[in-house]
Design a protein around this motif. Sequence first.
Motif, short mmCIF file in Angstrom:
data_model
loop_
_atom_site.label_atom_id
_atom_site.label_comp_id
_atom_site.label_asym_id
_atom_site.label_seq_id
_atom_site.Cartn_x
_atom_site.Cartn_y
_atom_site.Cartn_z
N ASP A 128 6.15 37.20 8.33
CA ASP A 128 7.57 36.83 8.38
C ASP A 128 7.83 35.52 7.64
N ALA A 129 6.91 34.58 7.76
CA ALA A 129 7.09 33.26 7.14
C ALA A 129 6.95 33.31 5.62
N ALA A 130 6.38 34.41 5.11
CA ALA A 130 6.15 34.51 3.66
C ALA A 130 7.43 34.77 2.89
N SER A 131 8.50 35.13 3.58
CA SER A 131 9.82 35.30 2.97
C SER A 131 9.76 36.34 1.87
N ASP A 132 10.17 35.95 0.64
CA ASP A 132 10.28 36.92 -0.44
C ASP A 132 9.04 36.94 -1.33
N ARG A 133 7.94 36.40 -0.89
CA ARG A 133 6.71 36.41 -1.68
C ARG A 133 6.06 37.79 -1.63
N PHE A 134 5.13 38.01 -2.56
CA PHE A 134 4.30 39.22 -2.54
C PHE A 134 3.22 39.00 -1.48
N VAL A 135 3.25 39.78 -0.44
CA VAL A 135 2.40 39.54 0.74
C VAL A 135 1.30 40.60 0.80
N VAL A 136 0.07 40.14 1.04
CA VAL A 136 -1.05 41.06 1.11
C VAL A 136 -1.82 40.90 2.42
N VAL B 109 -2.70 45.40 -0.24
CA VAL B 109 -3.96 44.99 0.37
C VAL B 109 -4.83 44.43 -0.75
N MET B 110 -5.35 43.21 -0.56
CA MET B 110 -6.22 42.59 -1.54
C MET B 110 -7.65 42.62 -1.03
N PHE B 111 -8.51 43.27 -1.81
CA PHE B 111 -9.93 43.37 -1.47
C PHE B 111 -10.72 42.35 -2.27
N GLY B 112 -11.67 41.71 -1.64
CA GLY B 112 -12.59 40.82 -2.34
C GLY B 112 -13.98 41.43 -2.32
N ASP B 113 -14.58 41.63 -3.49
CA ASP B 113 -15.91 42.23 -3.54
C ASP B 113 -16.51 41.96 -4.91
N ASP B 114 -17.36 40.95 -5.03
CA ASP B 114 -17.91 40.56 -6.32
C ASP B 114 -19.05 41.48 -6.73
N HIS C 13 0.29 48.48 -2.52
CA HIS C 13 -0.46 48.28 -3.75
C HIS C 13 -1.89 47.84 -3.45
N VAL C 14 -2.80 48.17 -4.38
CA VAL C 14 -4.21 47.78 -4.27
C VAL C 14 -4.49 46.64 -5.25
N ASP D 23 -4.33 48.68 -8.71
CA ASP D 23 -3.08 48.30 -9.35
C ASP D 23 -3.18 46.95 -10.04
N VAL D 24 -3.88 45.99 -9.41
CA VAL D 24 -3.97 44.63 -9.94
C VAL D 24 -5.42 44.18 -9.90
#
Length: 232
Positions: A18-26, A83-88, A123-124, A145-146
């Motif tokens: 909710d606090a993220a307002s109009d940002r792209f939230v993941v 959803v942002m995945f981290g996996d090096d 989005h992924v 996607d990104v």
Amino acid sequence: WPDPDDERRWEHFGDAVDAASDRFVVVHVGFSLFERAWTMRGMSKLMIDFIDHPRFVEELLDAIVEFNLGLIRRGTQYPVDGVMFGDDWGQQRGMLMGPRLWRQFIRPRLARMYDAVHAAGKHVVIHSCGDVKEVFPDLIEIGVDVFNPFQPEVIDVFWAKREYGKDLSFFGGVSTQRLLPYGTPEEVKKQAHRLMDEIGRDGGYILAPAHAIPGDVPAENIEALIEAVHEQ
């Protein structure tokens, strides 16, 4: 195994969204597969297991995926964008396990997780450090996607845009190994404008440092990067 639905995990999540307002939230699922496996098993042991104990690797990765699917299911019930995945998977030159083993063990399990994100209408976003350009076509096929961090030291970012820009959006691109720590403010501005002009043409690009800004980067270089964005 931990419980993805443990209420302590989600206690403040809704407030943060909710606090993220109009940002792209993941929803951020860090160390999402390979990294989680090697932190549990040990890097050298897991690399040997790929060859000597493939059934064990499959069982371990599948268990990690099931946990992550719980996070995805719960997290995408909130009004997030992705959803942002981290996996090096990469190192400075090439992939840690090579593309063959990546396709055997990692790709099918990524596809399950990415499918779950798209099924929820989100989005992924994937963060994978190093030179992983060999699997860009695979990532497109399974629904990324990104792509981040888009490191210019290991990937020709202008080539990547030409080759894959119609299917992938890129996030990063500003060198944190060379340009930001060792360049001049004028060089930072010049490169930032070039990235926005060439890679950002027709959209599909988020200008950003390729990774966390090192502590020895001159403040005037960070300021120059911000100014370049406002000038564009």
